[in-house]
Design an enzyme around this catalytic site. Structure first.
Site, PDB file in Angstrom:
ATOM      1  N   GLY A  12       0.816  -1.206   0.000  1.00  0.00           N
ATOM      2  CA  GLY A  12       0.000   0.000   0.000  1.00  0.00           C
ATOM      3  C   GLY A  12       0.850   1.257   0.000  1.00  0.00           C
ATOM      4  CE  LYS A  16      -3.211   2.185  -3.464  1.00  0.00           C
ATOM      5  NZ  LYS A  16      -2.075   2.054  -2.532  1.00  0.00           N
ATOM      6  CE  LYS A  18       2.541  12.371  -9.182  1.00  0.00           C
ATOM      7  NZ  LYS A  18       3.855  12.982  -9.061  1.00  0.00           N
ATOM      8  CG  HIS A  41      -5.841   6.388  -2.401  1.00  0.00           C
ATOM      9  ND1 HIS A  41      -6.561   5.716  -3.356  1.00  0.00           N
ATOM     10  CD2 HIS A  41      -5.326   5.421  -1.591  1.00  0.00           C
ATOM     11  CE1 HIS A  41      -6.483   4.402  -3.131  1.00  0.00           C
ATOM     12  NE2 HIS A  41      -5.740   4.205  -2.066  1.00  0.00           N
ATOM     13  CB  THR A 129      -6.935   1.519   9.257  1.00  0.00           C
ATOM     14  OG1 THR A 129      -8.036   0.776   8.719  1.00  0.00           O
ATOM     15  CG2 THR A 129      -5.734   1.383   8.330  1.00  0.00           C
ATOM     16  CD  GLN A 230      -6.827  -1.371   1.261  1.00  0.00           C
ATOM     17  OE1 GLN A 230      -7.614  -1.988   0.578  1.00  0.00           O
ATOM     18  NE2 GLN A 230      -7.134  -0.210   1.797  1.00  0.00           N
ATOM     19  CB  THR A 245      -6.669  -5.356   3.887  1.00  0.00           C
ATOM     20  OG1 THR A 245      -7.897  -4.710   4.251  1.00  0.00           O
ATOM     21  CG2 THR A 245      -6.621  -5.603   2.386  1.00  0.00           C
TER      22      THR A 245
END
Ligand code: GDP
Ligand code: IMO
Ligand code: MG
Length: 431
Positions: A12, A16, A18, A41, A129, A230, A245
């Site tokens: 992760g 991604k 950006k 993100h 998280t 991720q 995850t």
């Protein structure tokens, strides 16, 4: 038309958000296919920094339709806060966002359960998280979850009450004193009230059978990009289980998470950092728990976008990258954070592992139990600022050599290199 895919090849946070933001103007539709608000993100432009958790990273482009697919798990309170947070920037997500009616809902009691399960795991905790991801996907698989489309049902509150009761019983059975757990700093009851308000507000958003929308869009010639959350090494099947995850982060997840057939998959872009990071627990063969790791963290500003936790840092792991490329059928590679290595005189790359004396170039099944010993090759650093470079051919010789090593190992081309967090920091030969 086909669905192009961009997904993370590591643990992760590969950048991604950006890159999706940068290439969004080339697509009509950007669609998230899995995960939920565990994602963070980051997109930087015009001096601002935005962190998206549930909204697809095409949201800043007014002509792009953003889809939250059926494979995503949605927390009404988090998404409504995220949408409200964009209003001051002139972004009205209500205009260009469609949510799948089939996307499962994260309830406050899912978050409570997540906290209980982590607490009782002690040293074996995943480092979740705590957004309720594991409990909500568990309910989905157990066929007891609530879906986004259910908020319009007359039986919503009844179903909600039943599920919450079941969760509270489970929480009680863990033996952990769940009544004192705070969710985002609030006692359960207060959080639940806000969550219920958000459910009402959410009704003004657009909900559809997004699988039909996407397939019709493809038939009518529209371009679609699926945005992963991720990374492949956190995938439920192929990641470093159980430190993963609860969704399929790999390319197969696009078909199930959006309702498109394997024939509809177009170019698969695999994105990776020029080094490795991991946030949360679990094996990390090339981790540098030393000054080098601290230096990478400092240079790369490696702190979690969702939780603010310090990310663990280490050298690029080619066996792991190769494995992820294989599982996803990656066509082209995107390397980010090349600039972060600018200050290192010497850079290392892991080219193989040994486990019990046996050499291997893939991630073994029992990585969680038996560690591997990485072998490194050393390369000279580039010691120059990459920020203003706009063509691959202008890269310093040491950076080009680093790229060659990677391309030769995984036998795929690197078609984009990111050299900073901003939109302008990109060298691309595609889209
Ligand atoms: P994601 O989860 O894959 O979207 O990645 P995150 O946003 O969690 O973490 C990537 C971090 O690196 C963010 O702070 C980005 O702004 C930043 N970033 C992205 N690409 C680059 C890059 O090429 N160079 C540098 N220095 N930072 C980058
Ligand atoms: P993006 O999309 C990095 C990690 C967590 C934990 C494990 C399980 O920003 O790349 P979960 O909350 O899913 O139960 O946590 O996975 N994790 C991430 N790490 N980037 C992410 O998303 C992550 N989403 C989850 O830290 O180790
Ligand atoms: Mg992230």
């Amino acid at each position: 038309m086909k669905v192009d895919v961009i997904l993370g090849l590591q643990w992760g946070d590969e950048g991604k958000g950006k890159v999706v933001d940068v290439i969004s103007p080339g697509y009509d539709i950007i669609a998230r296919f899995q995960g939920g608000p565990n994602a963070g993100h980051t997109i930087e432009f015009d001096g601002g920094r935005h962190i998206l958790h549930l909204l697809p990273s095409g949201i800043f482009h007014k002509n792009t339709t953003n889809i939250i697919g059926n494979g995503v798990v949605v927390d009404p309170l988090i998404i409504m806060k995220e949408i409200a947070g964009l209003l001051p920037f002139g972004i009205s997500a209500e205009q260009n966002l469609i949510i799948s009616k089939r996307a499962h809902l994260i309830l406050p009691s899912h978050r409570l359960l997540d906290a209980c399960f982590e607490a009782i795991k002690g040293n074996l905790k995943i480092g979740s998280t705590l957004k309720g991801i594991s409990p909500v996907y568990t309910d989905k698989a157990a066929r007891s979850g609530l879906r986004a489309g259910d908020i319009f049902s007359e039986r919503f509150f009844q179903k909600y009450g039943q599920l919450k009761q079941a969760h509270l019983l489970t929480a009680q059975s863990t033996g952990h004193d769940y009544r004192h757990i705070l969710i985002d700093g609030l006692p359960f009851g207060e959080y639940e009230e806000k969550w219920m308000d958000a459910v009402q507000q959410m009704k003004k958003l657009r909900f559809e059978e997004t699988e039909v929308f996407i397939n019709e869009a493809l038939r009518s010639g529209k371009t679609v990009l699926a945005e992963g959350a991720q990374g492949s090494l956190l995938d439920l099947e192929f990641g470093s289980y159980p430190f993963v995850t609860s969704s399929n982060t790999v390319c197969g997840g696009v078909c199930t998470g959006l309702g498109v057939s394997p024939h509809s998959i177009g170019t698969v872009y695999g994105i990776f950092k020029a080094y490795c990071t991991r946030v949360g627990s679990g094996p990390f063969p090339t981790e540098q728990s030393n000054e080098l790791g601290d230096e990478l963290r400092k240079s790369g500003n490696e702190y979690g976008s969702t939780t603010g936790r310090a990310r663990r840092c280490g050298w690029l792991d080619l066996p792991a990258l190769n494995y992820a490329v294989m599982i996803n059928g990656v066509d082209e590679l995107i390397m980010t954070k090349a600039d972060v290595l600018s200050n290192f005189a010497e850079i290392q790359i892991c080219t193989s592992y040994a486990q019990d004396g046996k050499e291997m170039n893939y991630l073994p099944f029992d990585l969680g139990e038996k560690s591997v010993v990485p072998s490194y090759k050393k390369y000279s650093g580039w010691n120059s600022d990459l920020g203003s470079i706009t063509a691959l051919s202008e890269l310093p010789a040491a950076t080009a050599a680093y790229i060659d090593v990677i391309e030769n190992y995984v036998q795929k081309k690197i078609s984009m290199v990111s050299t900073g967090p901003g939109r302008e920091h990109i060298i691309k030969t595609i889209v």
